[in-house]
Design a protein around this motif. Sequence first.
Motif, PDB file in Angstrom:
ATOM      1  N   UNK A  95     -17.409  12.148  41.787  1.00  0.00           N
ATOM      2  CA  UNK A  95     -18.020  11.670  40.537  1.00  0.00           C
ATOM      3  C   UNK A  95     -18.030  12.782  39.487  1.00  0.00           C
ATOM      4  N   UNK A  96     -18.383  13.994  39.919  1.00  0.00           N
ATOM      5  CA  UNK A  96     -18.497  15.117  38.981  1.00  0.00           C
ATOM      6  C   UNK A  96     -17.137  15.552  38.444  1.00  0.00           C
ATOM      7  N   UNK A 107     -16.287  13.658  25.429  1.00  0.00           N
ATOM      8  CA  UNK A 107     -16.854  12.326  25.630  1.00  0.00           C
ATOM      9  C   UNK A 107     -18.325  12.467  26.036  1.00  0.00           C
ATOM     10  N   UNK A 108     -19.237  11.736  25.378  1.00  0.00           N
ATOM     11  CA  UNK A 108     -20.661  11.849  25.723  1.00  0.00           C
ATOM     12  C   UNK A 108     -20.902  11.536  27.195  1.00  0.00           C
ATOM     13  N   UNK A 109     -21.852  12.243  27.798  1.00  0.00           N
ATOM     14  CA  UNK A 109     -22.089  12.125  29.239  1.00  0.00           C
ATOM     15  C   UNK A 109     -22.422  10.686  29.651  1.00  0.00           C
ATOM     16  N   UNK A 112     -19.249   8.880  29.834  1.00  0.00           N
ATOM     17  CA  UNK A 112     -18.472   9.430  30.954  1.00  0.00           C
ATOM     18  C   UNK A 112     -18.961   8.859  32.282  1.00  0.00           C
ATOM     19  N   UNK A 113     -20.271   8.775  32.438  1.00  0.00           N
ATOM     20  CA  UNK A 113     -20.833   8.241  33.688  1.00  0.00           C
ATOM     21  C   UNK A 113     -20.484   6.776  33.881  1.00  0.00           C
ATOM     22  N   UNK A 114     -20.530   6.008  32.787  1.00  0.00           N
ATOM     23  CA  UNK A 114     -20.151   4.588  32.870  1.00  0.00           C
ATOM     24  C   UNK A 114     -18.695   4.434  33.311  1.00  0.00           C
ATOM     25  N   UNK A 115     -17.826   5.237  32.671  1.00  0.00           N
ATOM     26  CA  UNK A 115     -16.393   5.147  33.009  1.00  0.00           C
ATOM     27  C   UNK A 115     -16.144   5.599  34.438  1.00  0.00           C
ATOM     28  N   UNK A 116     -16.782   6.689  34.846  1.00  0.00           N
ATOM     29  CA  UNK A 116     -16.586   7.208  36.204  1.00  0.00           C
ATOM     30  C   UNK A 116     -16.970   6.133  37.219  1.00  0.00           C
ATOM     31  N   UNK A 117     -18.086   5.479  36.974  1.00  0.00           N
ATOM     32  CA  UNK A 117     -18.535   4.417  37.890  1.00  0.00           C
ATOM     33  C   UNK A 117     -17.530   3.271  37.923  1.00  0.00           C
ATOM     34  N   UNK A 127     -18.057   4.570  47.226  1.00  0.00           N
ATOM     35  CA  UNK A 127     -18.869   5.129  48.320  1.00  0.00           C
ATOM     36  C   UNK A 127     -18.514   6.591  48.618  1.00  0.00           C
ATOM     37  N   UNK A 128     -17.509   7.119  47.931  1.00  0.00           N
ATOM     38  CA  UNK A 128     -17.131   8.530  48.107  1.00  0.00           C
ATOM     39  C   UNK A 128     -17.586   9.385  46.929  1.00  0.00           C
ATOM     40  N   UNK A 129     -18.399   8.821  46.053  1.00  0.00           N
ATOM     41  CA  UNK A 129     -18.700   9.504  44.788  1.00  0.00           C
ATOM     42  C   UNK A 129     -19.348  10.874  44.967  1.00  0.00           C
ATOM     43  N   UNK A 130     -20.099  11.074  46.063  1.00  0.00           N
ATOM     44  CA  UNK A 130     -20.783  12.351  46.271  1.00  0.00           C
ATOM     45  C   UNK A 130     -20.084  13.247  47.288  1.00  0.00           C
ATOM     46  N   UNK A 131     -18.820  12.898  47.602  1.00  0.00           N
ATOM     47  CA  UNK A 131     -18.059  13.680  48.581  1.00  0.00           C
ATOM     48  C   UNK A 131     -17.222  14.736  47.846  1.00  0.00           C
TER      49      UNK A 131
END
Length: 226
Positions: A95-96, A107-109, A112-117, A127-131
């Motif tokens: 995710x990061x 790009x505003x955070x 960015x978070x919406x797009x990443x999701x 389900x791998x976002x924090x790996x």
Amino acid sequence: SSALSIRQLTKIYDNGFQALHGIDLDVAEGDFFALLGPNGAGKSTTIGILSTLVTKSGGTVNVFGHDLDADPSGLKRCLGVVPQEFNFNQFEKAFDILTTQAGYYGIPLRVAKERAERYLKQLGLWDKRDVPSRMLSGGMKRRLMIARALMHEPRLLILDEPTAGVDIELRRSMWTFLTELNRQGVTIILTTHYLEEAEQLCRNIAIIDHGRIVENTSMRALLQKL
Ligand code: ADP
Ligand code: ADP
């Protein structure tokens, strides 16, 4: 209008080897385009020049009206590139990696978070976002590379052998994803040495060999010739 226009592109590497001998290439907006050729033909060199990792020796490159020499930052904004080699920060979480990339484009955070999701979900990586990236399989890294290249929502996406070493099931799901992206208006160019992949996905095709374009036609016309 034109998404990509390349004229008389040449590349001579520092060791004197000439990898590109005056390439001309035009890709129309909205196209799904294949650059097909055997190993060593010059595909990665061409893509390296577009992503400014490789310096060209001669010729011009233009993406949506932005010239590589005159307006490199304008060109970068409308271009996403998925190189062959993984070049992630090994310890950064999936995710990061995406939000960091968005940061490079201002790009505003929140966006960015919406797009990443959205992209992680669409590519089956939520389900791998924090790996950390080093813990991901090859196929997962490949998909994360695609998500990262899309974070600034480029109008042209170029992928260098996107399904190399990817099993057939995942390959098909990547094809579905790319087809949908193209349907939404993103122009796509991919390199491959599988004619089958080009045939499945692409409307137009150029064949490159020994640094020269030897064929540039519609997929349909090519298949009729074979
Ligand atoms: P540029 O002209 O874009 O600066 P270089 O000619 O300096 O590129 O080469 C970049 C690196 O790639 C060098 O470290 C070089 O040793 C390495 N390299 C040399 N030959 C090959 C090859 N056949 N395939 C891939 N990399 C190579
Ligand atoms: P492809 O992506 O189609 O397999 P490449 O663009 O990687 O082809 O390579 C084209 C040719 O340029 C090959 O003969 C390769 O060995 C050579 N080449 C690639 N990188 C370098 C480099 N850095 N220095 C010298 N030669 C290189």
